[in-house]
Enzyme design. Structure first.
Site, PDB file in Angstrom:
ATOM      1  N   HIS A 165      13.207  17.905   0.600  1.00 55.59           N
ATOM      2  CA  HIS A 165      13.741  16.901   1.177  1.00 55.59           C
ATOM      3  C   HIS A 165      13.767  15.925  -0.048  1.00 55.59           C
ATOM      4  CE1 HIS A 165      14.358  13.118   3.417  1.00 55.59           C
ATOM      5  NE2 HIS A 165      14.861  13.720   4.273  1.00 55.59           N
ATOM      6  N   PRO A 166      14.852  14.844  -0.404  1.00 54.55           N
ATOM      7  CA  PRO A 166      14.899  14.173  -1.604  1.00 54.55           C
ATOM      8  C   PRO A 166      13.797  13.043  -1.499  1.00 54.55           C
ATOM      9  CG  PRO A 166      16.763  13.708  -0.231  1.00 54.55           C
ATOM     10  CD  PRO A 166      16.112  15.085   0.302  1.00 54.55           C
TER      11      PRO A 166
END
Length: 404
Positions: A237-238
Site C-alpha cells: 500500500h502506498p
C-alpha cells in the site's frame, strides 16, 4: 412496469438490453440478479459477440460459451435487426413497455437508428436510457472504440499495477468493463429513484474511462500532495505499512496492519516486542519510510513457520491477514460456500456451472434464483405472445430472412 412475479427488490422492472460483450451485460446481469426482468435484444444470426468468446463447453450445452453464460444468466433473448422495419416494429412494441433501455454502442449509433435519447424522451418521457461506452457521450474521444486494456491504460490503472521497475501490468480481471457496468447499475437505480419523484426518466451516461479515473482514489491525492507521479509498488500500500504480501516458510500470505494498535498486536503475535518502540517503526509514517527494513525483519520471522500456522496465530490476535488464494481455492473456500456465494446454474440436463451471485444482500427476502443463460432468440415466441397483440402476432412470429 411489468410484474412477472419474480422475487427481488427490482421485481416488476422491465429492462430492454441492447448490450454486448461485458460492460453492458455485466450491468444488466446485476439488475437481473436483483429481480429485474431483462430481455436481451441480439443481432440475428450471430448474437452477442461474447457467444463466440471461449472457453467453450461441449454439446449439447447451448450456449457453448462459458464466458457468455457467466454474464447472461437470468435473461431472455430475442434476435432483432434494428435496421429492418419488421424487427423495428417488434422492438418498438417492447420499448413501449420497458422501464429501462440499456445500450453500449459507440455514441451516435442509437441516433442513426432513430432511437436517440432526445427522440425517446419525447415519445416515452418515463423511460430511463443508460448508455455505457468507452469514452462517454461527449468529449473529443467519444467516437473512439475502446476495450478494457485501452481504458486501463488511459485511465492510469495500468501505470500503477505490477512490481517496481517492471513493465506495466493489466489488472487480472477486466476492471475497465466491470467498473463501468457497476457504475451503470448505480446510475440506473438513481434514475429510478428520481423517476419515482418526478415521473420522468433520465439519460444515464457512463464512460469506461471515467470509471477508471474514479477508482484512482489514493493515487490522485498523492500526486497532488507529494508532487510525484505514483508508480507500481507491487502488493504494497502506498500509504500504510505493513500492508501487502509477505513470504513465510512455505508460501506467501498477506498482512494488513492499518494502524499503530494493530501493528502492536501484530508484533506481539510474531514475538517481536521491540518493534513498536523502535523509532523507525513507531508510527505509520516512519514505517512507510523504512518499509524495506521492516519487511526484512518480518520475513525473517515469518520464515520460521508455514502460512497456516501464522494465519491461526495472527487471527487469534485480531490481525487482518489471509492466504493468497488461486481461483480453485476461492471456489473451495468454506466461508464463501457457507454464505452461498456460488450458484449452481443448470446449462443442460445433468450439467451445471458454478457462478458468483451478486454480492448485494437484503434482509427479509430470498435472492432471485436466475434461469440459465438463453440460447440466441430462444424466447422469441413467448415474448411476442406477451407483448404483441393477437391480431398482429402471426405476422411477427414469422422471422425475417436475417433470422433464418
Amino acid at each position: 412496469m411489468t410484474d412477472t412475479g419474480s422475487r427481488g427488490p427490482l421485481a416488476g422492472l422491465l429492462i430492454l438490453d441492447l448490450t454486448r460483450v461485458l460492460a453492458g451485460p455485466y450491468c444488466t446481469l446485476n439488475l437481473a440478479d436483483l429481480g429485474a426482468r431483462v430481455i436481451k435484444v441480439e443481432l440475428p444470426g450471430s448474437g452477442d459477440d461474447a457467444r463466440q468468446i471461449g472457453p467453450f463447453m461441449e454439446p449439447p450445452i447451448d450456449p457453448a460459451s462459458a464466458y457468455f453464460s457467466s454474464i447472461n444468466r437470468g435473461k431472455e433473448s430475442i434476435a432483432l435487426n434494428l435496421k429492418d422495419q419488421h424487427d423495428r416494429s417488434i422492438f418498438n412494441e417492447l420499448l413501449s413497455s420497458a422501464d429501462v433501455l440499456v445500450e453500449n454502442f459507440t455514441p451516435g449509433t442509437m441516433a442513426k437508428l432513430g432511437y436517440s435519447w432526445e427522440e425517446l424522451h419525447v415519445r416515452q418521457p418515463a423511460l430511463i436510457m443508460a448508455s455505457i461506452s468507452g469514452f462517454g457521450q461527449s468529449g473529443p474521444y467519444s467516437a473512439l472504440p475502446a476495450y478494457d486494456i485501452v481504458v486501463q491504460a488511459m485511465g492510469g490503472i495500468l501505470s500503477l499495477t505490477g512490481e517496481k521497475d517492471r513493465p506495466p501490468t493489466r489488472v487480472g480481471v477486466s476492471i475497465g468493463d466491470l467498473a463501468a457496468g457497476l457504475f451503470g447499475v448505480v446510475g440506473i437505480q438513481a434514475a429510478l429513484i428520481d423517476r419515482a419523484r418526478t415521473g420522468l426518466g433520465r439519460h444515464v451516461d457512463v464512460a469506461m474511462l471515467d470509471a477508471q479515473v474514479a477508482l484512482l482514489e489514493n493515487a490522485l491525492a498523492r500526486y497532488q500532495v507529494e508532487g510525484q507521479v505514483p508508480k507500481p509498488i507491487g502488493s504494497r500500500h502506498p500509504s500504510i505499512t505493513p500492508f501487502g504480501a509477505f513470504n513465510a516458510r512455505d508460501a506467501s500470505l498477506v498482512i494488513a496492519a492499518g494502524n499503530d494498535a494493530v501493528f502492536g498486536r501484530m508484533c506481539d503475535a510474531l514475538d517481536l516486542p521491540g518493534l513498536p518502540s523502535d523509532v523507525r517503526f513507531s508510527s505509520n509514517r516512519a514505517r512507510c519510510q523504512h518499509e524495506p527494513q521492516l519487511r526484512y525483519i518480518l520475513e525473517e520471522k515469518l520464515a520460521q513457520k508455514d502460512i497456516l500456522e501464522w494465519l491461526e496465530i495472527l487471527r487469534t490476535h485480531g490481525i487482518p491477514c489471509g492466504p493468497i488464494n488461486d481461483v480453485a481455492a476461492v471456489m473451495e473456500d468454506e466461508h464463501l460456500n457457507a454464505r452461498g456465494v456460488f450458484l449452481d446454474v443448470p446449462l443442460a440436463p445433468g450439467y451445471a456451472m458454478k457462478m458468483a451471485r451478486t454480492p448485494v444482500r437484503l434482509s427479509g427476502e430470498a435472492r432471485v434464483r436466475p434461469s440459465p443463460p438463453p440460447r440466441l432468440d430462444e424466447n422469441r415466441e413467448a415474448i411476442l405472445a406477451e407483448f404483441i397483440g393477437r391480431e398482429r402476432r402471426a405476422y411477427f412470429l414469422t422471422p425475417t430472412p436475417q433470422h433464418s
